[in-house]
Scaffold this motif. Structure first.
Motif, mmCIF file in Angstrom:
data_model
loop_
_atom_site.group_PDB
_atom_site.id
_atom_site.type_symbol
_atom_site.label_atom_id
_atom_site.label_comp_id
_atom_site.label_asym_id
_atom_site.label_seq_id
_atom_site.Cartn_x
_atom_site.Cartn_y
_atom_site.Cartn_z
ATOM 1 N N THR A 93 49.123 33.699 23.406
ATOM 2 C CA THR A 93 50.291 34.591 23.372
ATOM 3 C C THR A 93 49.835 36.030 23.182
ATOM 4 O OG1 THR A 93 50.548 34.224 20.987
ATOM 5 C CG2 THR A 93 51.821 32.815 22.481
ATOM 6 N N LEU A 94 50.568 36.936 23.794
ATOM 7 C CA LEU A 94 50.264 38.358 23.725
ATOM 8 C C LEU A 94 51.146 39.051 22.693
ATOM 9 C CD1 LEU A 94 50.105 39.121 27.552
ATOM 10 C CD2 LEU A 94 48.150 38.994 26.004
ATOM 11 N N GLY A 95 50.522 39.852 21.852
ATOM 12 C CA GLY A 95 51.293 40.677 20.928
ATOM 13 C C GLY A 95 51.661 42.004 21.549
ATOM 14 N N GLU A 96 50.787 42.499 22.421
ATOM 15 C CA GLU A 96 50.994 43.758 23.119
ATOM 16 C C GLU A 96 50.720 43.550 24.604
ATOM 17 O OE1 GLU A 96 52.144 46.384 21.632
ATOM 18 O OE2 GLU A 96 51.977 45.635 19.573
ATOM 19 N N LEU A 97 51.181 44.515 25.416
ATOM 20 C CA LEU A 97 51.001 44.404 26.863
ATOM 21 C C LEU A 97 50.030 45.456 27.392
ATOM 22 C CD1 LEU A 97 54.682 43.695 27.948
ATOM 23 C CD2 LEU A 97 52.784 42.088 27.881
ATOM 24 N N ASP A 98 49.099 45.883 26.559
ATOM 25 C CA ASP A 98 48.142 46.877 27.007
ATOM 26 C C ASP A 98 46.940 46.207 27.682
ATOM 27 O OD1 ASP A 98 46.426 45.955 24.913
ATOM 28 O OD2 ASP A 98 47.448 47.290 23.516
ATOM 29 N N LEU A 120 52.787 34.154 32.076
ATOM 30 C CA LEU A 120 54.238 34.194 31.850
ATOM 31 C C LEU A 120 54.573 35.460 31.071
ATOM 32 C CD1 LEU A 120 55.032 30.498 30.795
ATOM 33 C CD2 LEU A 120 55.399 31.562 33.029
ATOM 34 N N ALA A 121 54.431 36.586 31.713
ATOM 35 C CA ALA A 121 54.750 37.872 31.091
ATOM 36 C C ALA A 121 55.430 38.734 32.145
ATOM 37 C CB ALA A 121 53.492 38.540 30.559
ATOM 38 N N PRO A 122 56.699 38.421 32.467
ATOM 39 C CA PRO A 122 57.372 39.083 33.589
ATOM 40 C C PRO A 122 57.869 40.489 33.257
ATOM 41 C CG PRO A 122 58.861 37.521 32.555
ATOM 42 C CD PRO A 122 57.547 37.389 31.839
ATOM 43 N N LEU A 123 56.929 41.366 32.955
ATOM 44 C CA LEU A 123 57.222 42.762 32.666
ATOM 45 C C LEU A 123 56.343 43.655 33.540
ATOM 46 C CD1 LEU A 123 57.260 41.154 29.627
ATOM 47 C CD2 LEU A 123 58.280 43.359 29.050
ATOM 48 N N HIS A 124 56.840 44.834 33.859
ATOM 49 C CA HIS A 124 56.087 45.751 34.717
ATOM 50 C C HIS A 124 54.739 46.098 34.100
ATOM 51 C CE1 HIS A 124 59.282 46.394 37.638
ATOM 52 N NE2 HIS A 124 60.143 46.562 36.644
ATOM 53 N N ALA A 126 52.745 44.401 32.175
ATOM 54 C CA ALA A 126 51.752 43.325 32.311
ATOM 55 C C ALA A 126 51.217 43.253 33.733
ATOM 56 C CB ALA A 126 52.369 41.993 31.911
ATOM 57 N N LEU A 127 52.094 43.365 34.715
ATOM 58 C CA LEU A 127 51.650 43.256 36.112
ATOM 59 C C LEU A 127 50.758 44.425 36.508
ATOM 60 C CD1 LEU A 127 54.870 41.953 37.883
ATOM 61 C CD2 LEU A 127 52.928 40.664 37.005
ATOM 62 N N GLU A 128 51.060 45.617 35.977
ATOM 63 C CA GLU A 128 50.227 46.776 36.280
ATOM 64 C C GLU A 128 48.800 46.569 35.766
ATOM 65 O OE1 GLU A 128 52.297 50.061 34.608
ATOM 66 O OE2 GLU A 128 53.923 49.992 36.076
ATOM 67 N N VAL A 129 48.689 45.991 34.574
ATOM 68 C CA VAL A 129 47.363 45.726 34.009
ATOM 69 C C VAL A 129 46.645 44.653 34.827
ATOM 70 C CG1 VAL A 129 46.117 44.835 32.009
ATOM 71 C CG2 VAL A 129 48.002 46.443 31.691
ATOM 72 N N LEU A 130 47.366 43.576 35.176
ATOM 73 C CA LEU A 130 46.742 42.464 35.892
ATOM 74 C C LEU A 130 46.212 42.883 37.254
ATOM 75 C CD1 LEU A 130 49.233 39.591 35.036
ATOM 76 C CD2 LEU A 130 46.809 39.657 34.447
ATOM 77 N N ARG A 131 46.893 43.803 37.909
ATOM 78 C CA ARG A 131 46.445 44.226 39.242
ATOM 79 C C ARG A 131 45.079 44.912 39.196
ATOM 80 N NH1 ARG A 131 52.178 45.630 39.786
ATOM 81 N NH2 ARG A 131 53.166 44.067 41.124
ATOM 82 N N ARG A 183 64.735 47.607 29.050
ATOM 83 C CA ARG A 183 63.889 48.248 30.046
ATOM 84 C C ARG A 183 62.499 47.625 30.060
ATOM 85 N NH1 ARG A 183 65.408 54.666 29.139
ATOM 86 N NH2 ARG A 183 67.603 54.498 29.810
ATOM 87 N N GLY A 184 61.891 47.659 31.239
ATOM 88 C CA GLY A 184 60.534 47.177 31.383
ATOM 89 C C GLY A 184 60.428 45.755 31.889
ATOM 90 N N TRP A 185 61.521 45.003 31.832
ATOM 91 C CA TRP A 185 61.512 43.608 32.285
ATOM 92 C C TRP A 185 61.845 43.533 33.775
ATOM 93 C CZ3 TRP A 185 60.751 39.017 29.396
ATOM 94 C CH2 TRP A 185 60.491 39.232 28.037
ATOM 95 N N LEU A 186 61.119 42.701 34.511
ATOM 96 C CA LEU A 186 61.419 42.499 35.926
ATOM 97 C C LEU A 186 62.817 41.936 36.120
ATOM 98 C CD1 LEU A 186 58.034 40.890 37.056
ATOM 99 C CD2 LEU A 186 58.734 43.269 37.328
#
Length: 333
Positions: A93-98, A120-124, A126-131, A183-186
């Protein structure tokens, strides 16, 4: 495995293909093998399977905000589908999305520990970091409202929101007010987009959106207190069922009946939504199927088979008691 093959009337190789999740098995044969497995209580030797296949037989799951309905139900679908394919799951589990937190989670689920990762982190954020990250194992993401893709799975939430709004407009409401997610959620963006598209396509005015801080019933309650002061409000599309529950309570406290004076539609179809008072009209999203498809796509990527875009899961409108035609006369503000 020999006993399973004999009972199912297939070869031992076919049993092996079924338990390893191979795609070149007909549904009928797969069902026969699964039935034989259940009858004989067959349990594969995961250590031996791992040695034979050079795999860990583990799937990793990186999750954020499991208290939110969609990710939590998708996690159940993942664990069940993984189990059916002989895999265990490891949850981080993630505490932060950095960047550092997500990189740390993926490092924890290294290639020595898991064969693939589902995020399973459908937020902008998280996706920006993963890319920008590289991984030694396949990764499939849960991206609500995104187009179909070979490494992302989702429900068509835009069309689901359009269903909700269209239902209210078909009942005769002039427009529909929207309580949107944080805000921030897909999901927030997808549901708002569907709301706006349906109103615009019908030539209806887009009233101001009411914002929230989180996905709780309390946030829906606070948002609805603002709407209760506006006499022109006759229909509300809430971005999730807890918002709708909070809204119904707020309207009741202000002496406004649902659906007599204000119709309310939710989203997600919580198990309890049919037992709200009144029973909630909502949009059903099959988040368990999200989890199942994520696992199947991970297995496809692991086998290096051709991966095609994962079709979006189609939502369903469930019409219940919280919506009706608008009142004959406008109420006083």
């Amino acid at each position: 495995m020999v006993d399973v093959a004999a009972l199912a009337g297939v070869s031992q190789q076919t049993v092996s293909r079924v338990v390893n999740g191979a795609s070149n098995v007909s549904p009928d044969i797969r069902d026969r093998v699964q039935t034989a497995i259940e009858q004989l209580r067959y349990r594969r030797n995961t250590a031996a399977a791992a040695l034979a296949s050079n795999r860990t037989m583990n799937l990793g799951v990186v999750s954020y905000a499991l208290s939110v309905h969609g990710p939590s139900v998708a996690l159940f679908g993942i664990s069940e589908q993984a189990r059916l394919n002989g895999y265990s799951t490891r949850l981080v589990t993630l505490g932060e999305l950095d960047h550092a937190s997500i990189r740390s989670a993926l490092n924890e689920l290294s290639a020595d520990e898991v064969d693939g990762v589902i995020v399973l982190a459908p937020l902008h954020a998280a996706l920006e970091v993963l890319r920008g990250l590289e991984s030694d194992v396949p990764i499939v993401t849960f991206e609500q409202g995104s187009p179909a893709g070979p490494t992302s799975v989702s429900v068509d939430e835009v069309s689901g929101a359009r269903m909700a709004v269209g239902h209210l407009l078909d009942l005769g409401h002039e427009t529909v007010w929207h309580i949107e997610g944080p805000r921030g959620w897909l999901a927030t963006d997808a549901r708002r987009r569907g709301w706006a598209e349906e109103l615009s396509s019908r030539g209806k005015a887009l009233p101001p959106v009411v914002t929230t801080e989180d996905w709780s019933a309390r946030s829906g309650y606070r948002a609805a207190l603002q709407l209760a002061e506006l006499a022109e409000v006759t229909a509300v599309f809430a971005a999730n069922d807890p918002f709708a529950l909070g809204a119904i309570k707020a309207f009741d406290e202000k002496g406004l009946s649902v659906p007599g004076q204000i119709s309310v539609v939710g989203f997600d179809n919580l198990a309890e939504s049919a037992y709200f008072r009144p029973a909630l009209t909502t949009v059903y999203l099959d988040f368990e199927e999200v989890g199942r498809r994520a696992v199947e796509q991970i297995l496809t990527l692991m086998r290096r088979e051709e991966s095609r875009p994962i079709p979006l899961i189609v939502p369903t409108l469930l019409s219940r008691d919280s919506t009706a035609t608008p009142p004959a006369a406008p109420r006083e503000s």
